[in-house]
Write an enzyme that holds these catalytic residues in place. Sequence first.
Site, mmCIF file in Angstrom:
data_model
loop_
_atom_site.group_PDB
_atom_site.id
_atom_site.type_symbol
_atom_site.label_atom_id
_atom_site.label_comp_id
_atom_site.label_asym_id
_atom_site.label_seq_id
_atom_site.Cartn_x
_atom_site.Cartn_y
_atom_site.Cartn_z
ATOM 1 N N HIS A 135 0.877 -1.180 0.000
ATOM 2 C CA HIS A 135 0.000 0.000 0.000
ATOM 3 C C HIS A 135 0.917 1.234 0.000
ATOM 4 C CE1 HIS A 135 -2.766 3.000 1.757
ATOM 5 N NE2 HIS A 135 -3.750 2.195 1.372
ATOM 6 N N ASP A 212 3.126 -4.333 8.119
ATOM 7 C CA ASP A 212 1.931 -3.529 7.937
ATOM 8 C C ASP A 212 0.738 -4.464 8.156
ATOM 9 O OD1 ASP A 212 -0.295 -2.241 7.035
ATOM 10 O OD2 ASP A 212 0.541 -1.608 5.107
ATOM 11 N N GLN A 215 -4.406 -4.935 7.163
ATOM 12 C CA GLN A 215 -5.398 -5.892 6.656
ATOM 13 C C GLN A 215 -5.329 -7.236 7.367
ATOM 14 O OE1 GLN A 215 -7.806 -5.085 4.687
ATOM 15 N NE2 GLN A 215 -7.073 -3.142 3.866
ATOM 16 N N CYS A 378 -4.657 2.343 -3.842
ATOM 17 C CA CYS A 378 -3.411 2.882 -3.259
ATOM 18 C C CYS A 378 -2.259 1.894 -3.422
ATOM 19 C CB CYS A 378 -3.584 3.260 -1.794
ATOM 20 S SG CYS A 378 -4.805 4.537 -1.533
#
Length: 421
Positions: A135, A212, A215, A378
């Site tokens: 992202h 990250d 999600q 994104c």
Amino acid sequence: MTAGAVAAAPVTSPLDVERIREDFPILRETVNGRPIVYLDNAASTQKPRQVIDAIVRHYERDNANVHRGIHELSNRATDAYDAARQRVAALLGITDTAELVWTRGATEALNLVAYAWGMNRLRPGDEILLSVLEHHSNLVPWQLVAQRTGARLRFLEIDDQGRLELSMLDDLLTERTKIVSLTHVSNALGTVNPIREIAAKAKAAGALMVVDGAQSAPHLPVDVPSLGADFYAFSGHKMCGPTGIGGLWGRRDVLEAMAPFHGGGDMIEWVELESSTYAPIPAKFEAGTPNVAGAVGLAAAADYLGGLGRDAILAHERALVAYAVQRLREIPDLQLLGPRDLSERSGVVSFTLADIHPHDLATILDNEGVAIRAGHHCTQPLMKCLGVGSTARASFYLYNTSAEVDALVDALHRARGLFGY
Ligand code: 7TS
């Protein structure tokens, strides 16, 4: 179909979805005269009554600034704020709550690491290893760091199913690699990356591992410390919590060794005109009046998700995705993207349909009350790798039903007809 009346499910789910839907007032809304079918959960999820009530209750009964006032409301707000950190930490398996820093969300959490660690430590010749799946919020901060420090960005590539080319790791991980920062789950394709395996290799190479988790925190039963990483970033609004709150988990020793990110009130121990000493973690990274109501709301979301059971949520989403994939395959000219083995993906289904622009598809679907996302999500470099400008993306959560999958598929058939296919 109404929020409460869900068609007989051709999927076997451990969740009582009909009952769960009653917790979400917004699911009773209509769009263009039809019941809303909300399939844009990777962008942001809806909020259950329990979260909305916790926020209202906070403002009606406990609101004041925290850690400062010597009065009852400030004490109540401080207690709620501190307890919120523990409740969210518990959901994510974090036992040392000082290791959980509140941020505005995953984007700010990733920027915190990039600036407070990367900007201060990286030197020309050092390398930051990312992937083409990222992202923009796990890409652009590192570009800024690389431009400023002279460090070099390297990238793991993907195969034709959007899975990381792990065979590249051995060549890419060298003594020059100082940071490996990867998404746990791709927001555009749903690919679940084998983050434990990668973290072990990154650590063995002496690099700092950043995950990250925007999600993964909402969808997988993640036990954050056991991933073997140094940092994990997540956003509250993608997991039934309010917008404007999220977090960064960091290993205590790494956080303690880092310089602050923002300066201001609450992050200090002592201030002189020319210099200051800083508060212990996590306060060192939380300058200014925090998002107290956000933390309280996110804690209610954590309790809600924990109450349903993280494994049950995952099983529900996997069953829905399996059903969605099966039904979407019936549509001629529809091309599914992402891993074919559904155990390698989360609740995201990305696709293109003939040469219909995904924005046109999303607009037609919206007319029927079906909310999906269309665009580059994104992840512009990923779209370039896949050779597409954009995709249509349906993303599921704990309140979605097989009847909603049917509504999506029916709407796509009609869209196809409208374009003369
Ligand atoms: N990382 C990933 C993997 C994401 O999916 C997102 C948001 C972010 C970081 C940034 O999160 P934020 O809460 O700080 O904005 N993803 C999406 C999406 O897929 N559609 O809208 C936002």
